[in-house]
Design a protein around this motif. Structure first.
Motif: not given
Length: 205
Positions: A165-173
């Motif tokens: 989820i942390l990776s997904s958050l970094a990607i979307i931002i």
């Protein structure tokens, strides 16, 4: 007549928005009820990866090396190399609490799932805000959140002591910054942001 139609449409969109918001809230609460039980820790999809990663993140914070102290006789006991051992961002979020909290007080996997749940909520808020800003449509933004929230992948990744989820958050931002950089920043600034995002991703995974 036109004003009346627009007024009816505005009220309808308002009711739909609050209905979707209520539905999203209910689903979030239902998923939180199963945070520590579904799936069973260290099972189903990762076969021990949750406690394994939490121990490695804790060790990285305590020793500065991303290694597994209990993998005796394995190369993992010495470290994971420059690339694989460079995950300082998840180590800060997962390893620091694991180093501060006694294993007697809280299971390390459940602690990691708590951290992941906070990131999952942040991801939902970030997705809503990004879609709303890009589309100027809050109904579309909320529906995007509902689609993500009801997906099987989100349920599993938001219920694990892992950094997905942390990776997904970094990607979307990162994607949002790149999409909006063309109109706000110069080419040099945009290039610097791309470089920063690439380097930051190496610190995450």
């Amino acid at each position: 007549m036109l004003d009346k139609i627009q007024s009816i449409r505005a009220r309808s969109e308002e009711w739909i928005f609050f209905a979707l918001l209520a539905l999203v809230t209910i689903i979030v609460m239902m998923e939180l009820l199963s945070l520590y039980s579904t799936p069973v820790p260290d099972s189903y999809l990762w076969w021990g990866d949750e406690s394994w990663l939490m121990i490695e993140f804790r060790t990285q914070i305590l020793t500065g090396v991303f290694q597994h102290p209990y993998a005796l006789g394995s190369s993992l006991a010495h470290g994971s190399g420059i690339l694989f051992g460079n995950m300082w961002v998840p180590a800060l979020f997962y390893g620091v609490p694991a180093a501060l909290v006694s294993p007697v007080t809280m299971d390390i996997v459940l602690l990691g799932r708590t951290v992941t749940a906070i990131f999952a909520f942040t991801l939902l808020v970030a997705l809503y805000e990004i879609v709303r800003r890009l589309s100027s449509d809050r109904l579309l933004a909320l529906f995007s959140v509902l689609l993500l929230l009801t997906s099987r992948s989100f349920l599993l990744t938001s219920h694990s002591a892992r950094y997905d989820i942390l990776s997904s958050l970094a990607i979307i931002i990162g994607v949002y910054l790149l999409l909006t950089s063309g109109t706000k920043w110069s080419r040099e600034t945009s290039s610097a942001i791309v470089g920063f995002i690439s380097a930051a991703m190496l610190l995450i995974t």
